[in-house]
Design an enzyme around this catalytic site. Structure first.
Site, mmCIF file in Angstrom:
data_model
loop_
_atom_site.group_PDB
_atom_site.id
_atom_site.type_symbol
_atom_site.label_atom_id
_atom_site.label_comp_id
_atom_site.label_asym_id
_atom_site.label_seq_id
_atom_site.Cartn_x
_atom_site.Cartn_y
_atom_site.Cartn_z
ATOM 1 N N TYR A 55 30.008 -20.643 27.997
ATOM 2 C CA TYR A 55 28.811 -20.861 28.813
ATOM 3 C C TYR A 55 28.334 -22.296 28.607
ATOM 4 C CZ TYR A 55 27.049 -16.751 31.246
ATOM 5 O OH TYR A 55 26.850 -15.760 32.148
ATOM 6 N N GLU A 97 25.459 -23.915 30.747
ATOM 7 C CA GLU A 97 24.420 -24.286 31.716
ATOM 8 C C GLU A 97 23.884 -25.678 31.401
ATOM 9 O OE1 GLU A 97 24.530 -21.350 30.174
ATOM 10 O OE2 GLU A 97 23.670 -19.752 31.421
ATOM 11 N N ASP A 148 31.020 -31.948 55.478
ATOM 12 C CA ASP A 148 31.710 -30.908 54.717
ATOM 13 C C ASP A 148 33.191 -31.109 54.997
ATOM 14 O OD1 ASP A 148 32.981 -28.640 53.866
ATOM 15 O OD2 ASP A 148 31.535 -27.224 54.727
ATOM 16 N N THR A 162 35.373 -27.833 49.405
ATOM 17 C CA THR A 162 36.072 -26.915 48.525
ATOM 18 C C THR A 162 37.250 -27.691 47.945
ATOM 19 O OG1 THR A 162 37.385 -26.197 50.401
ATOM 20 C CG2 THR A 162 35.562 -24.775 49.769
ATOM 21 N N LYS A 173 41.933 -26.088 49.401
ATOM 22 C CA LYS A 173 42.595 -26.152 50.708
ATOM 23 C C LYS A 173 43.635 -27.274 50.655
ATOM 24 C CE LYS A 173 38.729 -24.076 53.235
ATOM 25 N NZ LYS A 173 37.483 -24.097 52.467
ATOM 26 N N ARG A 182 40.241 -22.634 43.284
ATOM 27 C CA ARG A 182 39.094 -22.331 44.154
ATOM 28 C C ARG A 182 37.845 -22.865 43.470
ATOM 29 N NH1 ARG A 182 41.515 -18.873 47.491
ATOM 30 N NH2 ARG A 182 39.717 -18.903 48.855
HETATM 31 N N1 DSN Z 1 37.449 -19.404 54.924
HETATM 32 C C1 DSN Z 1 37.605 -20.818 55.145
HETATM 33 C C2 DSN Z 1 38.491 -21.119 56.288
HETATM 34 O O1 DSN Z 1 39.388 -20.337 56.505
HETATM 35 O O2 DSN Z 1 38.342 -22.131 56.948
HETATM 36 C C3 DSN Z 1 36.326 -21.552 55.293
HETATM 37 O O3 DSN Z 1 35.417 -21.168 54.342
#
Ligand code: DSN
Length: 464
Positions: free
Chosen positions: A59, A61, A215, A241, A244, A250
């Site tokens: 932990y 924080e 984003d 994120t 991707k 993640r």
């Molecule tokens: N679920 C993602 C996507 O497929 O684009 C976005 O959060």
């Protein structure tokens, strides 16, 4: 002396055979199929090793050097290293940009930015979901139902793509923004195949006095590799994120401007508000295994090999798109500048749901996706197809031409069954039950996919 509880020492296979088997099945599914979900990727063995490490136990924080619990001397170094690498991966000077690497993922990152910089019911404008935008950019549906918390807690007026070209209609955005006067304009999306005109967004934001947030979740790998325009030059905030096109674990990140805003002469004053919004306003303890794994991915994102990978992602998406277009199919915007294509199936008389359903049977994974002008959000007219995951398995342009062939045959089969069994989904599905063409094509797809290696595990390691 060993007084550890015995199951702590057991391998998963004997500790929990049921879960072990499910993991083997998922590995088999991943290696045996063609993965085309544009937001997915196959991360690396070192990233997985960090994810499954002792970092998960702690932990912490707070922020490095200012934690609520003791014992964080190593975690401080992990998080600091991750922050340093995040700035380096995007060539940012720490005097001008800071980063918070604690968001659990992209949606929490976006919510943290809004919580930090907006008051409840302040106005935001993001790309509409049916135009390729994301839920967290203020989505409500065509009946006005507020679907995302970002439209419940903030007043949202989406901007859209031009229905004829499929490109963002910047003139309309400007007109709407001048009337609506949002406090924040959000760029970025989940199903937009073209690059973003940040200079134009900035101009509009300045005209109506809005902050500008990008984003970049889908394209963060492409931005890192300098294979897309750079949002940092124009935006105040950039969120992402990390699993991707960046191919990490993640997780999520928020980049924010630091120092004095040259236009206003005032301090941006984002840093402490954003850090406080992440914790304690919205999150609890950081997921240190994710942060450690993200640092590993960010190190790799700075290598020439990663740049080569991203160039190949783009080349593969282009090859796929060009092959579909050469067969007379309709892509939104006619092609792609990035890692995905959006295939409009409406001219064929097909829905995205049918194509997704059949592809699932064929062991090709893609998703139905709204295309601008869809009458019903429940029956989207297109499918979104992405190249990052299969490119991580080493596929090149000629392989993506083959994938386009599979997809074209799938569309033909959808139509054939529609002719023999009718358009109603339940009748149409019956036409696929025990259909020998489905079984034969699934075998072909699996033979094709299984010939390529996976980044973090081998076929031989699948034990079921
Ligand atoms: N679920 C993602 C996507 O497929 O684009 C976005 O959060």
């Amino acid at each position: 002396m060993n007084r550890v509880f015995p199951e702590a020492l057991a391998p998963l296979k004997s500790a929990d055979k049921e879960m072990y088997d499910l993991i083997q099945l998922e590995k088999r599914r991943q290696i045996g199929g063609i993965e085309l979900i544009a937001s997915e990727n196959f991360t690396s063995a070192p990233v997985m090793e960090a994810l499954g490490s002792a970092l998960t136990n702690k932990y912490s924080e707070g922020l490095p050097g200012a934690r609520y619990y003791g014992g964080n001397e190593v975690i401080d170094r992990v998080e600091t290293l991750c922050q340093r690498r995040a700035l380096a991966a995007y060539r940012l000077d720490e005097k001008e940009w800071g980063v918070n690497v604690q968001p659990y993922s992209g949606s929490p990152a976006n919510m943290a930015v809004y919580t930090a910089l907006l008051n409840p019911h302040d106005r935001i404008m993001g790309l509409d979901l049916p135009s390729g935008g994301h839920l967290t950019h203020g989505y409500y549906n065509s009946n006005g139902k507020k679907i995302s918390a970002t439209s419940i807690f903030f007043e949202s007026l989406p901007y859209k793509v031009d229905p004829k070209t499929g490109y963002i209609d910047y003139d309309k955005l400007e007109e709407k923004a001048m009337d609506f006067r949002p406090k924040m304009i959000v760029c970025g999306g989940s199903a937009y195949a073209r690059d973003w005109d940040y200079a134009r967004f900035r101009e509009i934001a300045d005209k109506c006095g809005a902050m500008l947030m990008m984003d970049m979740a889908h394209i963060s790998g492409l931005v890192a590799a300098e294979e897309q325009a750079q949002p940092f030059e124009y935006c105040d905030i950039v969120t992402t994120t990390t699993h991707k096109s960046l191919r990490g674990p993640r997780s999520g990140m928020i980049f924010f401007r630091r120092g004095v805003n040259a236009k206003t002469g005032k301090d941006y004053n984002y840093e402490s508000r954003i850090n406080m919004a992440v914790f304690p306003a919205l999150q609890g303890g950081p997921h240190n295994h994710q942060i450690g794994a993200l640092a590993v991915a960010l190190k790799y994102a700075q290598t020439p090999e990663f740049k080569t990978y991203i160039k190949q992602v783009k080349a593969n998406a282009r090859a796929l798109g060009e092959t579909l277009v050469s067969k007379g199919y309709n892509l939104v915007t006619g092609g792609t500048d990035n890692h995905l294509v959006l295939w409009d199936l409406r001219p064929l008389g097909l829905t995205g749901s049918k194509m997704e359903y059949l592809c699932d049977l064929l062991h090709i994974t893609l998703n139905k996706n709204a295309v601008f002008g869809d009458a019903s959000a429940l029956s989207p007219g297109g499918v979104r197809i992405g190249a990052p995951a299969m490119t991580s398995r080493g596929l090149v342009e000629s392989d993506f031409v083959q994938i386009a062939e599979f997809l074209s045959r799938a569309a033909d089969l959808c139509l054939e069954v529609q002719k023999s069994h009718g358009k109603m989904l339940k009748d149409w599905k019956k036409g696929l039950d025990n259909n020998p063409k489905v079984a034969a094509m699934r075998d072909e797809v699996e033979a094709f996919a299984s010939a390529f290696e996976m980044p973090a595990f081998t076929k031989e390691s699948i034990d079921i």
